[in-house]
Design an enzyme around this catalytic site. Structure first.
Site, PDB file in Angstrom:
ATOM      1  N   ILE A  76       0.844  -1.194   0.000  1.00 45.53           N
ATOM      2  CA  ILE A  76       0.000   0.000   0.000  1.00 45.53           C
ATOM      3  C   ILE A  76       0.882   1.248   0.000  1.00 45.53           C
ATOM      4  O   ILE A  76       0.595   2.218  -0.706  1.00 45.53           O
ATOM      5  CB  ILE A  76      -0.936   0.010   1.232  1.00 45.53           C
ATOM      6  CG1 ILE A  76      -1.701  -1.327   1.357  1.00 45.53           C
ATOM      7  CG2 ILE A  76      -1.889   1.191   1.187  1.00 45.53           C
ATOM      8  CD1 ILE A  76      -2.580  -1.680   0.202  1.00 45.53           C
ATOM      9  N   GLY A  77       1.935   1.216   0.805  1.00 45.39           N
ATOM     10  CA  GLY A  77       2.854   2.355   0.814  1.00 45.39           C
ATOM     11  C   GLY A  77       2.442   3.474   1.746  1.00 45.39           C
ATOM     12  O   GLY A  77       2.728   4.653   1.492  1.00 45.39           O
TER      13      GLY A  77
ATOM     14  N   CYS B 272       7.306  -1.680   8.469  1.00 45.47           N
ATOM     15  CA  CYS B 272       6.581  -1.605   7.200  1.00 45.47           C
ATOM     16  C   CYS B 272       7.542  -1.962   6.069  1.00 45.47           C
ATOM     17  O   CYS B 272       8.576  -1.313   5.905  1.00 45.47           O
ATOM     18  CB  CYS B 272       6.005  -0.221   6.976  1.00 45.47           C
ATOM     19  SG  CYS B 272       5.200  -0.087   5.353  1.00 45.47           S
TER      20      CYS B 272
ATOM     21  N   GLY C  87      -0.530 -12.500  12.725  1.00 47.94           N
ATOM     22  CA  GLY C  87       0.090 -13.103  11.547  1.00 47.94           C
ATOM     23  C   GLY C  87      -0.697 -14.330  11.136  1.00 47.94           C
ATOM     24  O   GLY C  87      -0.438 -15.432  11.608  1.00 47.94           O
TER      25      GLY C  87
END
Lengths: 299, 290
Positions: free
Chosen positions: A56-57, A114, A230
């Site tokens: 997504i960034g 991230c 997770g």
């Protein structure tokens, strides 16, 4: 809790009939940076076997708009809202954390893992020295509980966890996504616009469980809680994380499979406790009985 | 109280009522989904789990609805793992479904002539738009549909005359039965079809009428087609809405995975195809007219 990056800024899932924040203990908001970010070019998603690759960034409107326009629309009585702080520099992490300090959020999660940004993110999270420095500057910027989200993309996650605890984190989120790639054979290009992304979903659950177990060896004796995450997609998954040492669990990708999954997981946890005659989740936490084996990583 | 969106998306298990295979790996799927059937608007989609081994859902446009009987109809082409799994699902089975989702088409009532331009698996929203506009005042839709593979229906010579398009007779029977004129285009040499693009048919129609101030365009199809449609709209000064698709995860706006870059008055933005779209103004997506 609902995990950062999966539920926007808290309103999005209210579009679904029957969805309620009352089913979870906390909601972690979308990763927030000092300035607005457009995020990465499409494609941002790709389904892989039992998993989801995303890049997504860190698309977000910047911390000022989050604090001034989004947080006032979130009721702190409804659920614990957790801010998620990201940055490209130590100064940015500190500034964003400081901005959230005087807001109703219940806690602040530091995202040093991230995988989808060129600077900061996992580049900090895979370096124990940098991880500790990020936690230190954030610790100075707030008195709110700090959660540090650890990367699985590193050699010694337990050692990194120790450094983050020494630097002042109050809790650990274990794990963020695993870095990966998918290739389009028709074009011979990566499927994702960012070329690489973070893998989530059931495919990473065994990795996450081991990381929780390893971090628990360090964090447990110090009384530092772990939020296990997770690939959790069922009550059994959640219970395994609790046995491995998690005090709480987070759901992300499984929400995409079933937006109403949380009450089912909660029900399943309660059923298991009742069946096993265990008084509480706390009584189950960290009860993993490992085998007394000599480990050899040589195959 | 937390500020909320309108809770308009229903999660349900939808029974497969019919599932027909057509040439070109195309399938028409009919599902029992009463809430979606009664609430959906053209341009909206459902997010469907395609099989037990592929938990991530796939977005599929709605082609038709029957609110009275409580079913919706989808058209899809088998292109990847998701649609391959979906193609195996038998009648009588059940599929988890989320819907209806997204911003629908919003035709401007000041322009009653609505050109419905659909290409390939972009045809379904045009059928649904035709169904919705049918018999309603003031709309006068014309559907121009294109496909590189055989259409998932048997074309029929049109009984109606359409300005500039009487050299092309092939039409869609369902639309003909609804009293909505249509014409078909294909570069695959399908009999009776225009051997070219839907935009060429639209150009001929506009040229034959000599004016277009009463006309607007709704379109869905491949990116290259939509780009050509947007250029056509610019040439003739027509409002144009396009429906987009993108890989999708949550479909409720939570993950920001399905974005498209658009131009807004405040500058470029990444908007979510699922809830900010899938219908967008063509100029926002393809840029302002030169």
């Amino acid at each position: 809790m609902l995990l950062s990056g999966c539920v926007g800024f808290g309103r999005e899932y209210t579009r679904v009939k029957g969805f309620s924040h009352a089913e979870v203990g906390a909601v972690c908001l979308k990763g927030t940076t000092l300035e607005p970010r457009l995020g990465n070019a499409p494609h941002r998603l790709c389904e892989t076997p039992s998993g989801l690759l995303n890049a997504i960034g860190l698309q977000n409107p910047g911390v000022d708009r989050v604090v001034e326009e989004i947080l006032p629309g979130l009721d702190p009585e409804e659920v614990h809202w957790i801010a998620n702080v990201s940055g490209s520099t130590l100064e940015e992490y500190e500034a964003v954390t400081r901005r959230f300090d005087d807001t109703p959020v219940a806690a602040i999660e530091i995202n040093i893992s991230c995988p989808n940004v060129k600077e900061g993110g996992v580049a900090f999270g895979n370096d124990p020295d940098m991880s500790a420095r990020v936690v230190e500057v954030c610790r100075r910027a707030t008195n709110k509980p700090l959660i540090t989200k650890l990367s699985p993309n590193q050699t010694d996650i337990a050692g990194n966890a120790r450094r983050c605890i020494e630097a002042g984190t109050d809790a650990l989120a274990v794990i963020n996504t695993l870095m990966g790639m998918s290739v389009d054979l028709r074009t011979r290009t990566p499927v994702l616009g960012n070329d690489q992304g973070g893998l989530s979903g059931p495919a990473i659950k065994p990795v996450a469980l081991l990381k929780v177990h390893q971090v628990h060896q360090v964090a447990g004796p110090l009384g530092i809680p772990i939020i296990g995450q997770g690939g959790i997609a069922s009550a059994r998954d959640a219970l395994e994380f609790i046995v491995a040492g998690a005090s709480a669990v987070g759901v992300g990708t499984a929400l995409f499979y079933d937006p109403l999954i949380c009450p089912k997981i909660n029900r399943g946890i309660l059923d298991y406790l009742e069946e096993q005659g265990i008084a509480s989740v706390e009584a189950l936490r960290g009860t993993l009985r490992t085998h007394a084996v000599q480990r050899c990583a040589c195959g | 109280m937390t500020r909320r969106e309108t809770p308009s998306i229903v999660e349900q298990e939808a029974e497969i009522l019919a599932h027909e295979a057509h040439p070109g790996e195309q399938y028409v799927l009919r599902l029992r989904a009463p809430d979606v059937a009664s609430q959906a608007r053209p341009g909206q989609f459902v997010h469907l789990r395609c099989g037990p081994c592929l938990p991530l859902r796939r977005p599929l446009s709605i082609q038709r609805t029957d609110p009275r009987e409580g079913w919706i109809e989808l058209l899809y082409k088998r292109v990847g793992a998701g649609t391959a799994a979906l193609a195996e699902q038998p009648v009588g089975g059940r599929l988890p479904l989320l819907g209806p989702i997204g911003v629908p088409f919003r035709p401007d009532p000041r322009r009653p002539r609505v050109l419905l331009l659909g290409g390939g698996v972009g045809i379904p929203p045009m059928i649904f738009a035709a169904q919705w506009l049918r018999g309603r005042t003031p709309w006068k839709p014309l559907a121009l549909l294109g496909s590189e593979v055989p259409f998932p229906f048997t074309p029929r010579p049109s009984r109606s005359s359409v300005s500039g398009l009487d050299g092309t007779r092939a039409a869609m029977p369902l639309l003909e039965d609804w009293g909505i004129p249509s014409r078909l285009a294909s570069r695959a040499g399908l009999p009776g079809c225009h051997a070219g693009y839907v935009t060429e048919l639209a150009e001929r129609w506009i040229a034959a009428r000599g004016h277009a101030e009463d006309t607007q365009i709704l379109a869905c199809g491949p990116h290259a087609m939509l780009k050509a449609v947007a250029a056509l709209a610019c040439r003739h000064g027509l409002p144009c809405q396009v429906s987009l698709e993108e890989f999708m995860a949550c479909a409720v706006g939570g993950c920001a995975g399905c974005v498209v870059r658009v131009e807004t008055p405040l500058g470029p933005a990444m908007q979510r195809v699922c809830v900010d779209g899938p219908v967008f103004d063509a100029r926002a997506v393809f840029g302002p007219c030169a």
